[in-house]
Scaffold this motif. Structure first.
Motif, mmCIF file in Angstrom:
data_model
loop_
_atom_site.group_PDB
_atom_site.id
_atom_site.type_symbol
_atom_site.label_atom_id
_atom_site.label_comp_id
_atom_site.label_asym_id
_atom_site.label_seq_id
_atom_site.Cartn_x
_atom_site.Cartn_y
_atom_site.Cartn_z
ATOM 1 N N UNK A 148 0.829 -1.209 0.000
ATOM 2 C CA UNK A 148 0.000 0.000 0.000
ATOM 3 C C UNK A 148 0.860 1.255 0.000
ATOM 4 N N UNK A 149 1.893 1.278 0.851
ATOM 5 C CA UNK A 149 2.764 2.454 0.922
ATOM 6 C C UNK A 149 3.528 2.655 -0.378
ATOM 7 N N UNK A 150 4.022 1.567 -0.983
ATOM 8 C CA UNK A 150 4.776 1.669 -2.243
ATOM 9 C C UNK A 150 3.903 2.223 -3.361
ATOM 10 N N UNK A 151 2.691 1.698 -3.455
ATOM 11 C CA UNK A 151 1.799 2.115 -4.540
ATOM 12 C C UNK A 151 1.450 3.590 -4.427
ATOM 13 N N UNK A 152 1.123 4.026 -3.214
ATOM 14 C CA UNK A 152 0.738 5.425 -3.044
ATOM 15 C C UNK A 152 1.943 6.366 -3.119
ATOM 16 N N UNK A 153 3.108 5.916 -2.652
ATOM 17 C CA UNK A 153 4.305 6.759 -2.759
ATOM 18 C C UNK A 153 4.653 6.999 -4.220
ATOM 19 N N UNK A 154 4.525 5.956 -5.039
ATOM 20 C CA UNK A 154 4.765 6.127 -6.479
ATOM 21 C C UNK A 154 3.767 7.099 -7.089
ATOM 22 N N UNK A 155 2.527 7.034 -6.608
ATOM 23 C CA UNK A 155 1.468 7.852 -7.190
ATOM 24 C C UNK A 155 1.625 9.331 -6.855
ATOM 25 N N UNK A 156 2.126 9.638 -5.655
ATOM 26 C CA UNK A 156 2.187 11.045 -5.236
ATOM 27 C C UNK A 156 3.607 11.614 -5.282
ATOM 28 N N UNK A 157 4.564 10.848 -5.812
ATOM 29 C CA UNK A 157 5.940 11.359 -5.852
ATOM 30 C C UNK A 157 5.993 12.680 -6.629
ATOM 31 N N UNK A 158 6.482 13.738 -6.003
ATOM 32 C CA UNK A 158 6.455 15.055 -6.650
ATOM 33 C C UNK A 158 7.722 15.311 -7.463
ATOM 34 N N UNK A 159 7.666 16.329 -8.297
ATOM 35 C CA UNK A 159 8.880 16.832 -8.924
ATOM 36 C C UNK A 159 9.597 17.705 -7.916
ATOM 37 N N UNK A 160 10.803 17.302 -7.556
ATOM 38 C CA UNK A 160 11.493 17.974 -6.467
ATOM 39 C C UNK A 160 11.714 19.461 -6.752
ATOM 40 N N UNK A 161 11.876 19.804 -8.021
ATOM 41 C CA UNK A 161 12.185 21.203 -8.346
ATOM 42 C C UNK A 161 11.037 22.152 -8.046
ATOM 43 N N UNK A 162 9.810 21.633 -7.988
ATOM 44 C CA UNK A 162 8.668 22.510 -7.741
ATOM 45 C C UNK A 162 7.687 21.940 -6.716
ATOM 46 N N UNK A 163 8.153 21.013 -5.897
ATOM 47 C CA UNK A 163 7.281 20.356 -4.925
ATOM 48 C C UNK A 163 6.882 21.315 -3.811
ATOM 49 N N UNK A 164 5.640 21.244 -3.405
ATOM 50 C CA UNK A 164 5.165 22.026 -2.263
ATOM 51 C C UNK A 164 5.468 21.272 -0.972
ATOM 52 N N UNK A 165 5.366 21.977 0.147
ATOM 53 C CA UNK A 165 5.584 21.348 1.441
ATOM 54 C C UNK A 165 4.574 20.220 1.679
ATOM 55 N N UNK A 166 3.335 20.443 1.269
ATOM 56 C CA UNK A 166 2.303 19.423 1.456
ATOM 57 C C UNK A 166 2.620 18.174 0.646
ATOM 58 N N UNK A 167 3.113 18.351 -0.586
ATOM 59 C CA UNK A 167 3.464 17.197 -1.416
ATOM 60 C C UNK A 167 4.645 16.431 -0.838
ATOM 61 N N UNK A 168 5.646 17.151 -0.364
ATOM 62 C CA UNK A 168 6.813 16.496 0.214
ATOM 63 C C UNK A 168 6.445 15.752 1.498
ATOM 64 N N UNK A 169 5.562 16.346 2.292
ATOM 65 C CA UNK A 169 5.120 15.688 3.518
ATOM 66 C C UNK A 169 4.376 14.392 3.207
ATOM 67 N N UNK A 170 3.447 14.445 2.255
ATOM 68 C CA UNK A 170 2.671 13.246 1.913
ATOM 69 C C UNK A 170 3.571 12.138 1.396
ATOM 70 N N UNK A 171 4.479 12.490 0.485
ATOM 71 C CA UNK A 171 5.396 11.506 -0.086
ATOM 72 C C UNK A 171 6.348 10.964 0.990
ATOM 73 N N UNK A 172 6.909 11.858 1.790
ATOM 74 C CA UNK A 172 7.855 11.444 2.815
ATOM 75 C C UNK A 172 7.251 10.496 3.828
ATOM 76 N N UNK A 173 6.017 10.776 4.256
ATOM 77 C CA UNK A 173 5.390 9.903 5.243
ATOM 78 C C UNK A 173 5.153 8.500 4.683
ATOM 79 N N UNK A 174 4.739 8.406 3.435
ATOM 80 C CA UNK A 174 4.517 7.087 2.837
ATOM 81 C C UNK A 174 5.819 6.305 2.752
#
Length: 386
Positions: A204-230
């Motif tokens: 579950x964590x792998x699938x969702x982490x792949x789905x929400x992985x942001x582009x680091x160059x323009x990632x928001x704090x919310x996106x980084x938090x969601x990806x990092x927690x997964x």
């Protein structure tokens, strides 16, 4: 379905080991190995299973038997009104129709109760809040999802696993976007791990982490938090399932996300999404404790100002339990006991629900001929049988 004892015995025999040899290789007492195989103990801590699995050279999940809900009815008087509201059962009387702003306001005012582990107060607030959120209609989906998410987190924390899963399923169905969905899944991964479903957590964590992985160059704090927690959930499940390489890869990526954030992210009104370098550092220490590296845990803990992490009190307190466990392994019993006392002072309702705390105190007490009054008092408080 084979029970734990049958699985453990079968794998041990396939490896050509005696019970005594398995006990020596795993560092688990021979008496506990015997009790597990004979069915005298129906369950044990996940870390104990991991040590047995490591000695047997199998994934931890090969030994885990998932049963029905754990402790679902333990505090029935406290949580039964919450469960009834979660299932949509009506309450007596009828009040005026709720508004989105009103429900959001109540949830916001209840956040200190969640982050401060004020269970008794929450048991009184949540039934009405859940019913009001249900009455909002389609336009109330975002706030309803948040109410259900925090309810699922609370019920996971207090081992009401069946009800927690119901709340989180509903929260995910109501989530207005993928980042809100990822936040719910983060808690759902934690629930699955507490249920012993390591493989399910990893998938579950792998699938969702792949789905929400942001582009680091323009990632928001919310996106980084969601990806990092997964990624953190993936790492903590993998290390318990004897997949150290995957665990390390995931925690490194989580650290990448945390470093890109530049500090701890604590969004207003939602402590469950708080994330950053210190969060990752605490989870690295947790992994080290799972791997039986107490010296590493202490070294890492000395660099973590855990007392300053009020928005992530739950992670902080879990980290302090890891430090206490490390102190016990290093025979630093007074330090370990002091940590338990500090946690009790800061989060009394939280520590009562922690089997880990009881295990640590049990080890401290087991190495003493006589107990101090403070030790007896703490043992009574956290319901440790002497």
């Amino acid at each position: 379905m084979a029970n734990l004892g049958e699985r453990l015995r079968a794998v041990r025999k396939r490896r050509g080991l005696t019970q005594r040899e398995l006990a020596m290789l795993s560092g688990i007492s021979l008496s506990l190995v015997r009790k597990l195989e004979q069915g005298e103990r129906e369950d044990t801590r996940l870390e104990t299973l991991r040590r047995l699995a490591t000695a047997l050279r199998v994934p931890t999940s090969d030994l885990i038997v998932r049963g029905d809900s754990v402790d679902e009815t333990a505090p029935a008087g406290l949580w039964s009104p919450v469960r009834a509201a979660l299932k949509g059962l009506p309450a007596d009387g009828a009040d005026e129709a709720p508004t989105i702003a009103g429900v959001a306001g109540v949830l916001s005012s209840a956040m200190p109760l969640f982050s401060g582990d004020q269970y008794a107060e929450l048991s009184r607030v949540l039934p009405g809040l859940l019913r009001d959120a249900d009455a909002l209609g389609a336009e109330g989906r975002p706030v309803r999802s948040r109410v259900l998410h925090h309810t699922g987190w609370l019920l996971t924390q207090t081992r009401q696993f069946d009800s927690a899963e119901l709340a989180l399923r509903r929260a995910l169905d109501e989530a207005p976007d993928r980042l809100d969905g990822a936040a719910v899944v983060n808690t759902w991964c934690w629930l699955r791990m507490r249920q012993g479903d390591l493989r399910g957590t990893i998938e579950l964590a792998s699938r969702w982490a792949d789905d929400v992985e942001p582009r680091m160059s323009r990632a928001t704090m919310a996106e980084l938090s969601a990806w990092g927690w997964l990624l953190v959930r993936l790492s903590t499940a993998a290390v318990r399932d004897n997949q150290p390489g995957e665990a390390e890869d995931a925690i490194r990526l989580a650290r990448t996300a945390a470093v890109a954030m530049g500090g701890e992210y604590s969004p207003a009104g939602d402590f469950l999404r708080a994330f950053g370098p210190l969060t990752v550092a605490m989870k690295r220490a947790e992994n080290a404790m799972v791997e039986d590296r107490p010296d590493r845990v202490i070294d890492m803990a000395e660099k973590i100002p855990a007392r300053d992490l009020r928005p992530t009190s739950n992670n902080r307190n879990r980290h302090l339990l890891d430090v206490a466990a490390a102190r016990v392994q290093l025979r630093q019993y007074p330090h370990a006991f002091e940590l338990l006392q500090n946690i009790r002072h800061d989060a009394p309702e939280w520590i009562v629900n922690q089997r880990y705390a009881r295990d640590i105190l049990g080890q401290i007490i087991g190495r003493r001929r006589t107990l101090t009054p403070d030790m007896r008092d703490l043992a009574d408080f956290i319901h440790l049988a002497l």
